[in-house]
Write a protein that holds these residues in place. Structure first.
Motif, short mmCIF file in Angstrom:
data_model
loop_
_atom_site.label_atom_id
_atom_site.label_comp_id
_atom_site.label_asym_id
_atom_site.label_seq_id
_atom_site.Cartn_x
_atom_site.Cartn_y
_atom_site.Cartn_z
N MET A 1 0.86 -1.17 0.00
CA MET A 1 0.00 0.00 0.00
C MET A 1 0.90 1.23 0.00
SD MET A 1 -2.89 1.17 2.81
CE MET A 1 -3.94 -0.22 2.54
N SER A 2 0.57 2.18 -0.87
CA SER A 2 1.38 3.40 -0.94
C SER A 2 1.17 4.26 0.30
CB SER A 2 1.02 4.19 -2.19
OG SER A 2 -0.24 4.82 -2.03
N LEU A 3 2.09 5.15 0.53
CA LEU A 3 2.04 6.02 1.70
C LEU A 3 0.78 6.88 1.69
CD1 LEU A 3 3.45 7.06 4.24
CD2 LEU A 3 4.65 8.69 2.78
N ASN A 4 0.46 7.43 0.53
CA ASN A 4 -0.74 8.28 0.44
C ASN A 4 -2.02 7.49 0.71
OD1 ASN A 4 0.59 10.66 -0.08
ND2 ASN A 4 0.54 10.37 -2.29
N ARG A 5 -2.07 6.28 0.22
CA ARG A 5 -3.26 5.43 0.47
C ARG A 5 -3.37 5.09 1.95
NH1 ARG A 5 -4.83 1.18 -4.12
NH2 ARG A 5 -6.21 2.65 -5.10
N ARG A 6 -2.24 4.82 2.57
CA ARG A 6 -2.24 4.51 4.00
C ARG A 6 -2.75 5.70 4.80
NH1 ARG A 6 -3.06 1.13 8.01
NH2 ARG A 6 -1.70 1.47 9.76
N ILE A 7 -2.28 6.89 4.46
CA ILE A 7 -2.72 8.10 5.14
C ILE A 7 -4.22 8.32 4.91
CG2 ILE A 7 -2.53 10.62 5.17
CD1 ILE A 7 0.50 10.24 4.64
N GLU A 8 -4.69 8.10 3.70
CA GLU A 8 -6.12 8.24 3.40
C GLU A 8 -6.95 7.27 4.23
OE1 GLU A 8 -6.72 7.74 -0.79
OE2 GLU A 8 -5.51 9.50 -1.28
N GLU A 9 -6.48 6.04 4.34
CA GLU A 9 -7.19 5.02 5.12
C GLU A 9 -7.24 5.42 6.60
OE1 GLU A 9 -9.15 1.66 6.50
OE2 GLU A 9 -9.03 2.51 4.49
N LEU A 10 -6.12 5.89 7.11
CA LEU A 10 -6.07 6.30 8.51
C LEU A 10 -6.98 7.51 8.75
CD1 LEU A 10 -2.26 5.91 9.26
CD2 LEU A 10 -4.11 4.41 10.00
N GLU B 1 -0.14 8.53 14.29
CA GLU B 1 0.41 7.75 13.17
C GLU B 1 0.34 8.55 11.88
OE1 GLU B 1 -0.04 3.42 10.96
OE2 GLU B 1 -1.17 3.79 12.80
N LEU C 1 3.57 9.62 9.57
CA LEU C 1 3.66 9.27 8.15
C LEU C 1 3.83 10.51 7.29
CD1 LEU C 1 0.97 6.46 7.90
CD2 LEU C 1 3.45 6.21 7.77
#
Length: 55
Positions: free
Chosen positions: A1-10, A48, A52
């Motif tokens: 998972m890309s960093l941006n996607r992880r941030i969006e999910e969080l 988190e 990130l």
């Protein structure tokens, strides 16, 4: 998972927790223990997300 996607999910999970907190606070007999737990989870997500974004 890309960093941006992880941030969006969080961020999405953070918003969901915010909604749950608001719903619990609206109840006449809000459960303080539940509120503390939800707020603690929300804070962990915020930290988190901040880490990130800083990386």
């Amino acid at each position: 998972m890309s960093l941006n996607r992880r941030i969006e999910e969080l961020n999405r999970r953070h918003s969901q927790l915010d909604e749950k907190i608001n719903e619990e606070q609206k109840r006449p007999s809000a459960d303080v223990t539940v509120l503390k737990d939800l707020k603690r989870q929300k804070l962990r997500l915020k930290e988190e997300i901040g880490m990130l974004r800083a990386s």
